[in-house]
Design a protein around this motif. Structure first.
Motif, short mmCIF file in Angstrom:
data_model
loop_
_atom_site.label_atom_id
_atom_site.label_comp_id
_atom_site.label_asym_id
_atom_site.label_seq_id
_atom_site.Cartn_x
_atom_site.Cartn_y
_atom_site.Cartn_z
N MET A 1 -15.10 -0.48 -7.78
CA MET A 1 -15.92 -1.48 -8.68
C MET A 1 -16.65 -1.23 -10.28
SD MET A 1 -19.97 -3.35 -7.76
CE MET A 1 -18.96 -4.14 -5.77
N THR A 2 -16.44 -1.90 -10.67
CA THR A 2 -16.78 -1.68 -12.65
C THR A 2 -17.89 -1.45 -12.69
OG1 THR A 2 -16.25 -3.89 -12.97
CG2 THR A 2 -13.68 -2.63 -13.20
N LYS A 3 -18.36 -1.06 -13.81
CA LYS A 3 -19.33 -0.68 -14.38
C LYS A 3 -19.34 -1.86 -15.26
CE LYS A 3 -19.40 4.29 -14.51
NZ LYS A 3 -18.48 5.34 -15.26
N THR A 4 -21.38 -2.38 -15.14
CA THR A 4 -21.23 -3.43 -16.72
C THR A 4 -21.06 -2.51 -17.86
OG1 THR A 4 -24.00 -2.30 -16.53
CG2 THR A 4 -22.94 -4.02 -14.80
N ALA A 5 -21.24 -3.66 -18.66
CA ALA A 5 -21.23 -3.54 -20.09
C ALA A 5 -22.08 -2.56 -20.28
CB ALA A 5 -20.95 -4.67 -20.58
N ASP B 1 -35.57 -0.19 -23.81
CA ASP B 1 -34.99 1.15 -23.69
C ASP B 1 -35.53 2.01 -22.32
OD1 ASP B 1 -35.68 1.20 -26.52
OD2 ASP B 1 -37.52 2.37 -26.41
N LEU B 2 -36.57 1.56 -21.44
CA LEU B 2 -36.62 1.88 -19.87
C LEU B 2 -35.66 1.45 -19.19
CD1 LEU B 2 -38.08 3.31 -17.33
CD2 LEU B 2 -39.77 1.41 -17.48
N SER B 3 -35.03 0.91 -19.11
CA SER B 3 -33.48 -0.03 -19.01
C SER B 3 -32.39 0.64 -18.97
CB SER B 3 -33.38 -1.57 -19.30
OG SER B 3 -32.13 -1.90 -18.41
N VAL B 4 -32.76 1.26 -20.44
CA VAL B 4 -31.23 2.50 -20.95
C VAL B 4 -31.39 3.11 -20.13
CG1 VAL B 4 -30.35 3.22 -23.52
CG2 VAL B 4 -30.49 1.26 -22.96
N VAL B 5 -32.80 4.12 -20.24
CA VAL B 5 -32.57 5.15 -19.84
C VAL B 5 -32.39 5.23 -18.06
CG1 VAL B 5 -35.01 6.45 -18.95
CG2 VAL B 5 -34.34 6.12 -20.81
N THR B 6 -32.89 4.28 -16.89
CA THR B 6 -33.01 4.19 -15.76
C THR B 6 -31.37 4.11 -15.00
OG1 THR B 6 -32.86 2.14 -15.85
CG2 THR B 6 -35.28 3.88 -15.44
N ILE B 7 -30.66 3.24 -15.89
CA ILE B 7 -28.72 3.03 -16.38
C ILE B 7 -28.74 4.18 -16.31
CG2 ILE B 7 -26.99 1.88 -16.40
CD1 ILE B 7 -28.92 0.06 -14.67
N GLY B 8 -29.03 5.40 -17.83
CA GLY B 8 -28.40 6.56 -17.44
C GLY B 8 -28.57 7.22 -16.53
N THR B 9 -29.59 7.20 -16.21
CA THR B 9 -30.02 8.77 -14.98
C THR B 9 -29.46 7.96 -13.74
OG1 THR B 9 -32.64 8.52 -15.58
CG2 THR B 9 -31.43 9.03 -13.43
N LEU B 10 -28.93 6.48 -13.37
CA LEU B 10 -27.43 6.68 -12.52
C LEU B 10 -26.29 6.89 -12.46
CD1 LEU B 10 -28.38 2.58 -11.40
CD2 LEU B 10 -28.24 4.60 -10.61
N ALA C 1 -25.84 9.02 -14.98
CA ALA C 1 -26.50 11.17 -14.46
C ALA C 1 -26.06 11.61 -13.57
CB ALA C 1 -27.52 11.77 -15.53
N PHE C 2 -25.87 10.75 -12.29
CA PHE C 2 -26.22 11.09 -10.53
C PHE C 2 -24.27 10.49 -10.29
CE2 PHE C 2 -30.39 12.20 -10.97
CZ PHE C 2 -30.36 12.71 -9.50
N GLY C 3 -23.70 9.89 -11.35
CA GLY C 3 -22.51 9.53 -11.03
C GLY C 3 -22.63 8.06 -10.07
N ILE C 4 -23.31 7.41 -10.24
CA ILE C 4 -23.20 6.26 -9.75
C ILE C 4 -23.31 4.75 -10.81
CG2 ILE C 4 -25.40 5.09 -7.94
CD1 ILE C 4 -26.61 7.87 -7.14
N ARG C 5 -22.00 4.15 -9.65
CA ARG C 5 -21.93 3.10 -10.73
C ARG C 5 -23.56 2.10 -10.56
NH1 ARG C 5 -16.55 2.34 -12.46
NH2 ARG C 5 -15.76 4.56 -11.61
N ASP C 6 -23.53 1.32 -11.62
CA ASP C 6 -24.84 0.29 -11.47
C ASP C 6 -25.00 -0.93 -10.94
OD1 ASP C 6 -22.98 -0.79 -13.67
OD2 ASP C 6 -25.24 -1.48 -15.10
N ASN C 7 -23.62 -1.47 -10.78
CA ASN C 7 -23.28 -2.33 -10.32
C ASN C 7 -23.30 -2.34 -8.56
OD1 ASN C 7 -22.09 -4.41 -12.16
ND2 ASN C 7 -20.18 -3.67 -12.27
N GLU C 8 -22.62 -1.50 -7.84
CA GLU C 8 -22.71 -1.00 -6.51
C GLU C 8 -24.26 -0.83 -6.33
OE1 GLU C 8 -21.14 2.51 -6.17
OE2 GLU C 8 -18.92 1.96 -6.50
N VAL C 9 -25.64 -0.88 -7.32
CA VAL C 9 -26.90 -0.96 -6.46
C VAL C 9 -27.67 -2.16 -6.97
CG1 VAL C 9 -27.17 1.35 -6.84
CG2 VAL C 9 -27.76 0.34 -8.91
N LEU C 10 -26.54 -2.98 -8.01
CA LEU C 10 -27.35 -4.08 -9.07
C LEU C 10 -27.62 -5.51 -8.03
CD1 LEU C 10 -27.00 -3.72 -12.56
CD2 LEU C 10 -29.84 -3.38 -11.10
N GLU C 11 -26.52 -4.91 -7.31
CA GLU C 11 -25.47 -6.21 -6.37
C GLU C 11 -26.10 -5.73 -4.89
OE1 GLU C 11 -21.39 -6.48 -6.81
OE2 GLU C 11 -21.67 -7.56 -8.81
N MET C 12 -27.00 -5.11 -4.74
CA MET C 12 -27.43 -4.85 -3.30
C MET C 12 -28.55 -6.03 -2.90
SD MET C 12 -28.73 -0.90 -2.79
CE MET C 12 -27.50 0.57 -2.47
#
Length: 106
Positions: free
Chosen positions: A1-5, A84-93, A95-106
């Motif tokens: 699965m790809t990462k969001t833009a 800004d909070l969104s940027v930091v939390t997506i950056g945290t994903l 940093a943990f090597g997690i693609r955001d699509n995988e959790v945003l589509e849960m």
């Protein structure tokens, strides 16, 4: 699965700043985890403040006492701090090597 833009743009910034971006889920080192925690808390506090809420000191999150401190708020400031909070939390994903699509589509 790809990462969001959105995540891809954040990772470009993180890479420029010299932050590690693992390719698969992992537990980052202690310094990375502390950095991400500080960034998330800083942005969350700024967002809460922008919403006109005062945080009274407490020993833990469950003990935090919140009070309204501004009779009116600036919606553009709320939007900026939430972004800004969104940027930091997506950056945290990232940093943990997690693609955001995988959790945003849960």
């Amino acid at each position: 699965m790809t990462k969001t833009a959105h995540q891809q743009r954040i990772e470009e910034f993180m890479s420029f700043a010299g932050q590690e971006l693992p390719n698969s889920p992992t537990l980052p080192d202690e310094n990375t985890r502390l950095l991400r925690a500080r960034l998330v808390l800083e942005e969350a506090i700024e967002l809460v403040d922008a919403m006109g809420i005062k945080i009274n000191n407490g020993l833990s999150l469950s003990q935090l006492k919140l009070t309204i401190c501004k009779p009116s708020i600036d919606l553009s400031e709320v939007a900026k701090e939430a972004a800004d909070l969104s940027v930091v939390t997506i950056g945290t994903l990232s940093a943990f090597g997690i693609r955001d699509n995988e959790v945003l589509e849960m």
